[in-house]
Design an enzyme around this catalytic site. Sequence first.
Site, PDB file in Angstrom:
ATOM      1  N   GLY A  29       7.604  -7.440   2.494  1.00 20.18           N
ATOM      2  CA  GLY A  29       6.847  -6.677   2.856  1.00 20.18           C
ATOM      3  C   GLY A  29       5.705  -6.873   3.045  1.00 20.18           C
ATOM      4  O   GLY A  29       4.561  -7.121   2.148  1.00 20.18           O
TER       5      GLY A  29
ATOM      6  N   GLN B  28      -2.382  -3.117   4.060  1.00 21.55           N
ATOM      7  CA  GLN B  28      -3.125  -4.377   3.163  1.00 21.55           C
ATOM      8  C   GLN B  28      -3.120  -5.767   4.046  1.00 21.55           C
ATOM      9  O   GLN B  28      -4.357  -6.924   4.034  1.00 21.55           O
ATOM     10  CB  GLN B  28      -1.345  -5.521   2.936  1.00 21.55           C
TER      11      GLN B  28
ATOM     12  N   CYS C 123       4.157  -8.616  -5.133  1.00 15.77           N
ATOM     13  CA  CYS C 123       3.010  -7.925  -3.542  1.00 15.77           C
ATOM     14  C   CYS C 123       2.545  -9.442  -3.448  1.00 15.77           C
ATOM     15  O   CYS C 123       1.889  -9.509  -3.719  1.00 15.77           O
ATOM     16  CB  CYS C 123       2.763  -7.274  -4.375  1.00 15.77           C
ATOM     17  N   LEU C 124       1.585  -8.880  -2.151  1.00 12.78           N
ATOM     18  CA  LEU C 124       1.425 -10.439  -1.140  1.00 12.78           C
ATOM     19  C   LEU C 124      -0.164 -10.454  -1.783  1.00 12.78           C
ATOM     20  O   LEU C 124      -1.355 -10.892  -1.825  1.00 12.78           O
ATOM     21  CB  LEU C 124       0.954 -10.512   0.140  1.00 12.78           C
TER      22      LEU C 124
ATOM     23  N   HIS D 159       7.817   0.342  -2.134  1.00 15.32           N
ATOM     24  CA  HIS D 159       6.501  -0.596  -2.400  1.00 15.32           C
ATOM     25  C   HIS D 159       5.718  -0.147  -1.546  1.00 15.32           C
ATOM     26  O   HIS D 159       4.782  -0.287  -1.703  1.00 15.32           O
ATOM     27  CB  HIS D 159       7.248  -2.096  -2.553  1.00 15.32           C
ATOM     28  N   GLU D 160       6.381  -0.284  -0.359  1.00 18.03           N
ATOM     29  CA  GLU D 160       4.930  -0.391   1.027  1.00 18.03           C
ATOM     30  C   GLU D 160       4.991   1.155   0.948  1.00 18.03           C
ATOM     31  O   GLU D 160       3.956   0.731   1.115  1.00 18.03           O
ATOM     32  CB  GLU D 160       6.158  -1.165   2.446  1.00 18.03           C
TER      33      GLU D 160
ATOM     34  N   HIS E 171       1.799   1.689  -1.057  1.00 11.43           N
ATOM     35  CA  HIS E 171       0.626   0.669  -0.043  1.00 11.43           C
ATOM     36  C   HIS E 171      -0.292   2.327   1.001  1.00 11.43           C
ATOM     37  O   HIS E 171      -1.336   2.254   0.720  1.00 11.43           O
ATOM     38  CB  HIS E 171       1.012  -0.119   0.524  1.00 11.43           C
TER      39      HIS E 171
HETATM   40 NI    NI Z   1       2.650  -5.064  -2.173  1.00 14.47          NI
END
Ligand code: NI
Length: 170
Positions: free
Chosen positions: A45, A50, A92-93, A134-135, A138
Amino acid sequence: MIRTILTYPDPDLKKRSTPVAIINQKTRELVEDMADTMYDAPGIGLAAPQIGVHQRIIVIDVAGKDDPPELIAAINPVIVHAEGETFEEEGCLSVPKYAANVRRHAKIVVKGLNVDGEEMTWRAEGLLAVAFQHEIDHLDGILFIDHISQLKRDIFRRKYRRSLDQEGND
Ligand code: NI
């Protein structure tokens, strides 16, 4: 085009994203870049902030490595129903090399638009439900580490800073 993923503690990750007013070719190019960036990472995701774009757009693909891709691109996603509870490990990236268990709803219904501007309803459970929550977080400047206990967060901060220092010295 693969974009650079911002990492914690970049202040841009804490900013709230604004709803997309008009969906056009630029939006579709952005979504394509987001998908390219997510698959390249690889991750399941990615949210627009991000990559430093503060628009309410997320991409998700929870299909297994050997399965055909199942890309979901959601514009202005809103959780309209949530039930149950789950406590699964997340990463998370934007927070590399760290994972923690986070409490989330087990089942959700999300409404939003697709890249053609059509109204969509996504019913999600399991990993997909977690990914959506989660997304969408963000988009409000919330990271999964904001959901863990103060104690765990302090330990995380110390470890994370140390690993950043080490990378700087390499
Ligand atoms: Ni994330």
